[in-house]
Design a protein around this motif. Structure first.
Motif, mmCIF file in Angstrom:
data_model
loop_
_atom_site.group_PDB
_atom_site.id
_atom_site.type_symbol
_atom_site.label_atom_id
_atom_site.label_comp_id
_atom_site.label_asym_id
_atom_site.label_seq_id
_atom_site.Cartn_x
_atom_site.Cartn_y
_atom_site.Cartn_z
ATOM 1 N N LEU A 38 77.526 53.785 148.903
ATOM 2 C CA LEU A 38 76.786 55.631 148.064
ATOM 3 C C LEU A 38 76.568 56.175 149.176
ATOM 4 N N GLN A 39 76.483 55.133 150.153
ATOM 5 C CA GLN A 39 75.986 55.773 151.727
ATOM 6 C C GLN A 39 77.376 56.437 152.825
ATOM 7 N N ARG A 40 78.576 55.453 151.486
ATOM 8 C CA ARG A 40 79.106 55.901 152.740
ATOM 9 C C ARG A 40 79.982 56.879 152.333
ATOM 10 N N ALA A 41 79.727 56.873 150.449
ATOM 11 C CA ALA A 41 80.224 57.682 149.714
ATOM 12 C C ALA A 41 79.449 59.289 149.970
ATOM 13 N N VAL A 42 78.411 59.490 151.329
ATOM 14 C CA VAL A 42 77.609 60.590 151.439
ATOM 15 C C VAL A 42 78.520 61.321 152.115
ATOM 16 N N GLN A 101 81.594 60.783 152.679
ATOM 17 C CA GLN A 101 82.852 61.136 153.162
ATOM 18 C C GLN A 101 83.312 62.051 152.507
ATOM 19 N N GLY A 102 82.022 62.448 151.341
ATOM 20 C CA GLY A 102 81.916 63.956 151.092
ATOM 21 C C GLY A 102 81.785 63.413 149.810
ATOM 22 N N MET A 103 81.540 62.507 148.875
ATOM 23 C CA MET A 103 82.389 62.304 147.749
ATOM 24 C C MET A 103 80.870 62.328 146.836
ATOM 25 N N LEU A 104 79.684 62.231 147.100
ATOM 26 C CA LEU A 104 78.436 62.820 146.952
ATOM 27 C C LEU A 104 77.705 63.747 148.068
ATOM 28 N N SER A 105 77.698 64.602 146.945
ATOM 29 C CA SER A 105 75.879 65.071 147.391
ATOM 30 C C SER A 105 74.506 65.021 147.664
ATOM 31 N N LEU A 106 74.334 65.072 148.801
ATOM 32 C CA LEU A 106 72.766 65.080 148.927
ATOM 33 C C LEU A 106 71.503 64.213 147.513
ATOM 34 N N GLY A 107 71.834 65.505 146.635
ATOM 35 C CA GLY A 107 70.820 65.254 145.597
ATOM 36 C C GLY A 107 71.813 63.860 144.771
ATOM 37 N N GLU A 108 73.202 64.648 144.825
ATOM 38 C CA GLU A 108 73.277 62.697 143.919
ATOM 39 C C GLU A 108 73.470 61.531 144.453
#
Length: 214
Positions: free
Chosen positions: A20-24, A26-33
């Motif tokens: 999940l941290q990697r997805a943040v 890479q711009g795939m998740l916002s901080l809230g998500e």
């Protein structure tokens, strides 16, 4: 018992947190998500519950038998990736931990802060100063397991903090820092349990006075 109902280990939860941290990054998740999914992952008991936070991320296709019971539409197809989420190699499973027994512990200056940090303390005095620290991510989670210690967290002027996930047993927890969604250089999420001790989140001395003086 179905595969999705098998229990998961702390190692698997931490590995999903890393994804999940990697997805943040890479711009795939916002901080809230990220925060919402991380909370779900840490609370997950079965593989179905754990893998549910990954199913809509590209390259994270999981076998149907490892997903929750079908109550929602199947996510769009992603590049093939067989099998359940594998645990990370042993060298990457341990959460960075600061331990202390009857000690004075401090982190100040340009120390490197991991995305997740664990405090394991007993009858100690702990100061973590983030004002000049090097952060890998804007959101930093601190998991506290403490008995009879005094813990002080010093954050930059524009930082935010959330201590609502902290359980106190004959202890105190106080934050003099703005709560709410992250917008500054750092957002602390503090959880865990403090027994007969204290946690204090604050700005450096003089921050309020400097704001008043412009």
């Amino acid at each position: 018992m179905e595969s999705r109902d098998l229990r998961v280990s702390d190692a698997e939860r931490e590995h999903v947190g890393t994804l999940l941290q990697r997805a943040v990054g890479q711009g795939m998740l916002s901080l809230g998500e990220f925060t919402e999914r991380m909370d779900t992952a840490l609370a997950a008991r079965t593989r179905g519950e754990l893998n549910a936070v990954l199913v809509d991320l590209p390259g994270m296709q999981v076998r149907p038998e490892y997903l929750p019971h079908p109550m929602q539409p199947t996510p769009a197809p992603a590049p093939p990736m067989a099998g359940p989420v594998p645990p990370a190699p042993a060298s990457h499973l341990q959460t960075p931990t600061i331990r202390g027994r009857l000690s004075n512990l401090s982190r100040k200056g340009r120390w490197e802060v991991p995305p997740v940090l664990r405090l394991d303390t007993l009858m100690s005095s702990v100061t973590l100063d983030f004002t000049e620290a090097v952060m890998r991510t804007q959101v930093v989670r601190i998991q506290v397991e403490d008995y009879l210690s005094s813990i002080t967290l010093v954050v930059p002027a524009e930082a935010t903090a959330d201590i609502n996930g902290l359980d106190t047993v004959a202890a105190s927890a106080e934050s003099k820092v703005r709560n709410g969604p992250p917008f500054g250089p750092l957002h602390l999420i503090v959880g865990g349990t403090v027994r007969l001790g204290s946690v204090n989140v604050k700005h450096p001395l003089g921050t309020t006075l400097r704001k008043l003086l412009g």
